[in-house]
Design an enzyme around this catalytic site. Sequence first.
Site, short mmCIF file in Angstrom:
data_model
loop_
_atom_site.label_atom_id
_atom_site.label_comp_id
_atom_site.label_asym_id
_atom_site.label_seq_id
_atom_site.Cartn_x
_atom_site.Cartn_y
_atom_site.Cartn_z
N SER A 46 0.82 -1.22 0.00
CA SER A 46 0.00 0.00 0.00
C SER A 46 0.85 1.26 0.00
CB SER A 46 -0.88 -0.02 1.26
OG SER A 46 -1.30 1.28 1.61
N GLY A 47 0.51 2.19 -0.88
CA GLY A 47 1.20 3.48 -0.89
C GLY A 47 0.93 4.27 0.37
N LEU A 48 -0.32 4.20 0.83
CA LEU A 48 -0.67 4.89 2.08
C LEU A 48 0.18 4.35 3.22
CD1 LEU A 48 -2.54 6.73 3.82
CD2 LEU A 48 -4.04 4.74 4.07
N ASP A 58 0.84 10.59 1.87
CA ASP A 58 0.59 9.72 0.72
C ASP A 58 0.38 10.57 -0.54
OD1 ASP A 58 0.00 7.55 -0.89
OD2 ASP A 58 -2.05 7.33 -0.15
N ASP A 85 1.38 -0.88 -5.02
CA ASP A 85 0.60 0.31 -5.31
C ASP A 85 1.56 1.31 -5.97
OD1 ASP A 85 -0.84 2.64 -5.28
OD2 ASP A 85 -1.32 2.58 -3.14
N ASP A 87 0.87 4.06 -7.53
CA ASP A 87 0.29 5.41 -7.65
C ASP A 87 0.09 5.76 -9.14
OD1 ASP A 87 0.10 5.64 -4.94
OD2 ASP A 87 1.96 6.75 -4.70
N GLU A 114 -2.84 4.24 -11.04
CA GLU A 114 -4.14 4.93 -10.99
C GLU A 114 -4.16 6.12 -11.94
OE1 GLU A 114 -3.53 5.38 -6.72
OE2 GLU A 114 -3.97 7.52 -6.90
N LYS A 120 0.00 12.46 -6.71
CA LYS A 120 -1.37 12.08 -6.39
C LYS A 120 -1.73 12.44 -4.96
CE LYS A 120 -1.98 8.96 -3.87
NZ LYS A 120 -2.20 7.53 -4.04
N ASN A 122 -4.27 10.90 -1.64
CA ASN A 122 -4.97 9.68 -1.21
C ASN A 122 -6.46 9.79 -1.54
OD1 ASN A 122 -6.59 8.05 1.05
ND2 ASN A 122 -4.67 7.04 0.61
N SER A 123 -7.03 8.69 -2.00
CA SER A 123 -8.40 8.67 -2.50
C SER A 123 -9.46 8.84 -1.41
CB SER A 123 -8.67 7.35 -3.22
OG SER A 123 -7.75 7.19 -4.28
N ARG A 158 -6.13 1.29 -12.28
CA ARG A 158 -7.07 1.72 -11.24
C ARG A 158 -7.82 2.97 -11.71
NH1 ARG A 158 -5.20 2.94 -5.08
NH2 ARG A 158 -6.55 4.74 -4.61
N HIS A 189 -12.43 2.02 -7.62
CA HIS A 189 -12.41 2.46 -6.22
C HIS A 189 -13.61 3.35 -5.90
CE1 HIS A 189 -10.77 2.62 -2.36
NE2 HIS A 189 -9.79 3.50 -2.50
#
Length: 290
Positions: A46-48, A58, A85, A87, A114, A120, A122-123, A158, A189
Amino acid sequence: SLLFSKRTTKLKKLIQSKELEFIMEAHNGLSALIVQEAGFKGIWASGLSMSAQLGVRDCNEASWTQLLEVLEFMAERTTIPILMDGDTGFGNYNNARRLVRKLEERGIGGVCFEDKIFPKRNSLGEGAQELANVKEFQNKIKACKDFQRDQDFQIVARCESFIAGWGLDNALERCEAYRNAGVDAVLIHSKKSDFTEIESFLKSWNNRLPVVIVPTNYYTTPTEEFRKLNVSLAIWANHNLRASIKAMQETSKQIFERQNLNGLDNIASVKEVFRLQNEKGLEQDDKKYL
Ligand code: SPV
Ligand code: MG
């Protein structure tokens, strides 16, 4: 080596199988090993979580080479495949495909890119999200697929249409474009607390390619719903990071306040630390080589 090249094949099987499969977040060598020991067949890098464990945001504050180092440790301690991930790919098509090459060299099973703009965000955050130009992202995917050496290396596209507020038609149009670019799966997502966006997508998408989901916010949806709608892969995206944050906060606070180490019931023994580090393996090798 054979072991490393097989990891791409293992991830391919997880993603391309008809069964619903699950991968779990890890963010360093230790957590990756813990995920594998729990029984998971794959790891979400996970990037987060990787950025959070480094103490940064992130939004691409950690460089891609810094993340590669984290991934090396994760791969070293595990045999199950890792989905990174990636990104937005840290730049344009050329930066993204160079990352693909470096991941292949390190035995990582695949990467998820993504369709947003570098750097980027975080979503799950509050801020506005800017999407990439469809054509440009499509070509980024195509360049990566053209560049990979191992046929089984998985590239997941993504789609952030729901995250950016663009709705179902935009999501379908984008995912179809990414499918035409040769991607292995799409990740759709949503940050809603219910399953409605993802459900509408899955019904219209109609199994054109395997679908990956991240049910962080709609976690109350029964897993059976994912199975019924033919989700290929569900990602438990950040829960080892969050578990460790709480454990470390409580432990630090207790030791600070009490100025002693009594009554710390929820910590691993030093023996367990040694076991996870495989001290035994070195003891055995010492007998042989020292
Ligand atoms: C991550 O785990 O870094 C993800 C999933 O990309 S999310 O945090 O929901 O964007
Ligand atoms: Mg991420």
